[in-house]
Write a protein that holds these residues in place. Sequence first.
Motif, PDB file in Angstrom:
ATOM      1  N   ARG A  42      19.152  24.517  48.394  1.00 58.89           N
ATOM      2  CA  ARG A  42      18.080  23.463  49.195  1.00 58.89           C
ATOM      3  C   ARG A  42      17.713  24.101  50.434  1.00 58.89           C
ATOM      4  N   LEU A  69      12.176  18.789  46.462  1.00 60.21           N
ATOM      5  CA  LEU A  69      12.310  17.522  45.767  1.00 60.21           C
ATOM      6  C   LEU A  69      13.625  17.877  44.757  1.00 60.21           C
ATOM      7  N   GLU A  70      13.517  18.713  43.989  1.00 65.41           N
ATOM      8  CA  GLU A  70      14.467  18.857  42.977  1.00 65.41           C
ATOM      9  C   GLU A  70      15.758  19.384  43.516  1.00 65.41           C
ATOM     10  N   ALA A  71      15.815  19.602  44.860  1.00 61.92           N
ATOM     11  CA  ALA A  71      17.007  20.375  45.309  1.00 61.92           C
ATOM     12  C   ALA A  71      17.432  19.218  46.383  1.00 61.92           C
ATOM     13  N   GLY A  72      17.049  17.861  46.124  1.00 57.80           N
ATOM     14  CA  GLY A  72      17.428  16.821  46.937  1.00 57.80           C
ATOM     15  C   GLY A  72      17.017  16.468  48.282  1.00 57.80           C
ATOM     16  N   SER A  73      15.979  17.177  48.842  1.00 61.68           N
ATOM     17  CA  SER A  73      15.444  17.019  50.012  1.00 61.68           C
ATOM     18  C   SER A  73      14.338  15.885  49.910  1.00 61.68           C
ATOM     19  N   HIS A  74      14.272  15.362  51.265  1.00 62.36           N
ATOM     20  CA  HIS A  74      13.180  14.279  51.243  1.00 62.36           C
ATOM     21  C   HIS A  74      12.108  14.593  52.243  1.00 62.36           C
ATOM     22  N   MET A  75      11.024  13.714  52.406  1.00 63.92           N
ATOM     23  CA  MET A  75       9.998  13.946  52.983  1.00 63.92           C
ATOM     24  C   MET A  75      10.047  14.364  54.494  1.00 63.92           C
ATOM     25  N   GLN A  77      12.648  15.964  55.845  1.00 65.62           N
ATOM     26  CA  GLN A  77      13.201  17.122  56.097  1.00 65.62           C
ATOM     27  C   GLN A  77      12.162  18.129  55.651  1.00 65.62           C
TER      28      GLN A  77
END
Lengths: 109, 335
Positions: A42, A69-75, A77
Motif C-alpha cells: 500500500r 484502491l486495490e491496496a485499500g487506500s482512500h481518496m 490518502q
Amino acid sequence: MNYYDENDLGHFADVGKHRPDLFEKFMAWYQACQEDGALSRREKALIGLAVAHALQCPYCIDAFSQSCLEAGSHMEQMTEAIHMAAAIRGGAALIHGVQAHNSVNKVSM
Amino acid sequence: MSTALSVIQGDFGVHSSVAFDEKLAGYGLELHAAAIDTLQVNVGKLCNQACKHCHVDAGPARMEIMTRETAKQIIEAVRKFRIPTVDITGGAPELNPSFRYLVRESRKLASHVIVRHNLTVMFGPGLDDLPEFFREHSVEVASSLPYFLEHETDAQRGHGVFEKSIEALRLLNAVGYGIENSGLILNLVYNPVGAFLPPPQESIEADFKRELWSRYGITFNQLYTITNMPIKRFLDYLRRSGNEERYLRKLVEAFNPNTIDGLMCRNLVSVDWTGRLYDCDFNQMLELGVAPELPQTIADFDPVEFAHRRIMTGAHCFGCTAGAGSSCGGAVAAR
C-alpha cells in the motif's frame, strides 16, 4: 493516431517485442519493487502514485490510482500523496531561485 | 482484436461457462462440490435499500418473496438432514414475514444461523428489536459496510446509509455483538465501491478495526472482502460507466487457481424464494440452476446427492477466483 490512448496501457508488453530479454528483466524488477517488504504494497502504491504525478505520466497515474484502491487506500490518502509530489516539484522549482540570486549577485555590485 | 469481453463471452453469450471451464482445464482443475455443510436461503428480492452494486437487483419495489409454505419445506430439509449452517440472505431478509420463523426453527434444530443483515433495516417499522432477537437466538450477523468513510459508503448504498449503519452497529455492540468474549459474532463485509478488486483482507480489516474504533467506538469480529460480481445492477453500472471490458479483463487476468478449493459453491447449496436450488447465490440471480441430473427443488433435496456434484459455471465465476478469491466468508486464498 492518438497520443495517450487508455487502451495503450494494455499493450505495454508490445514494447518487449524486439528485445524481450530486456523487457522481461524490467518487468521482473518492476514487479519485485512493488511486493511487500520493509514498505507495504500500500505504501509503495502511494509512492508510485506520487511519482506518477511528478512525472505526469497518464499511464502511470491510471495504473497507480487502481493499485492504490486495490491496496485499500482512500481518496484522502491518495490526495495527500499527490500533494507531496506537487509540493516537492514546487519546492524544487523554488529552491532554484537561489541559483537566480547567485547569478544576479555574481554580476551585481 | 480479441478483447477480454470476447474471450469471456466467446460465441456463447455472457453467461457461458466455456471460458471459465477452459481456464480450469488449463490448470488441470475441475470444479466439483465437497460435502454440503450450508444451506444458503435467499428469501427474496425485497429490500429497504437499492445498492448500486447489488447482484440481486433488490429494492423496496420488489415483490418476489418466499412464502411460509416454502419456508416450511426448508425447515423440513434442515430437520431431515441435520444441516449444520443455515445462511439467510435476500434482499433484506428481515422484511420477509417468515424470517423469524426460519431463524427460530433452524435454531431449535441446533443449526448455526447466519443472517446477512444490511444494518439500516432495523430502523424500519416493527424491526427495532432485531439486535435483541439476534442475541436471543445466537444468530451470527454478517453486515455490509463497504468502507469506514461516509462518502464511499453512501456512494454505493445510498444517501444517509453510512450514518444509519454506524448507529445500527452501535446498537449491535450494545447488546454484545462484536464484543470480545461475548460469543455474539458480528462480521462486516467489504466490497469495492467501484470497478476494482478488493484489497488484501487482513490489511483492510486492520484499517476498519482501527478507524471504526477511533472514530465511532465500534468493534466487530472479522471483515470479509467480497469481489463485485458482473451481474445485474453492477453489470449495468459497468456498462454505463464504460468499465465492462476493463473489469472483466481484470478478473480474468487475476485468475488464481489456489482459490478453487475454498470456493463457497463447494460446500453450500443455494435455495431461492420459490424453493429452487442453485450452486450459489450468483447462479441463482442468473437463473442457472443446479445440474439437470439433480433434484431441482428444496422439497426433493438430498445432501448425499449434492455432495461431489458437478458445479454449474459461467463467466461470472471469474469473480470468485480473482486475486485472493471471494466468497460469502470473504477471501479464500493467498494472492
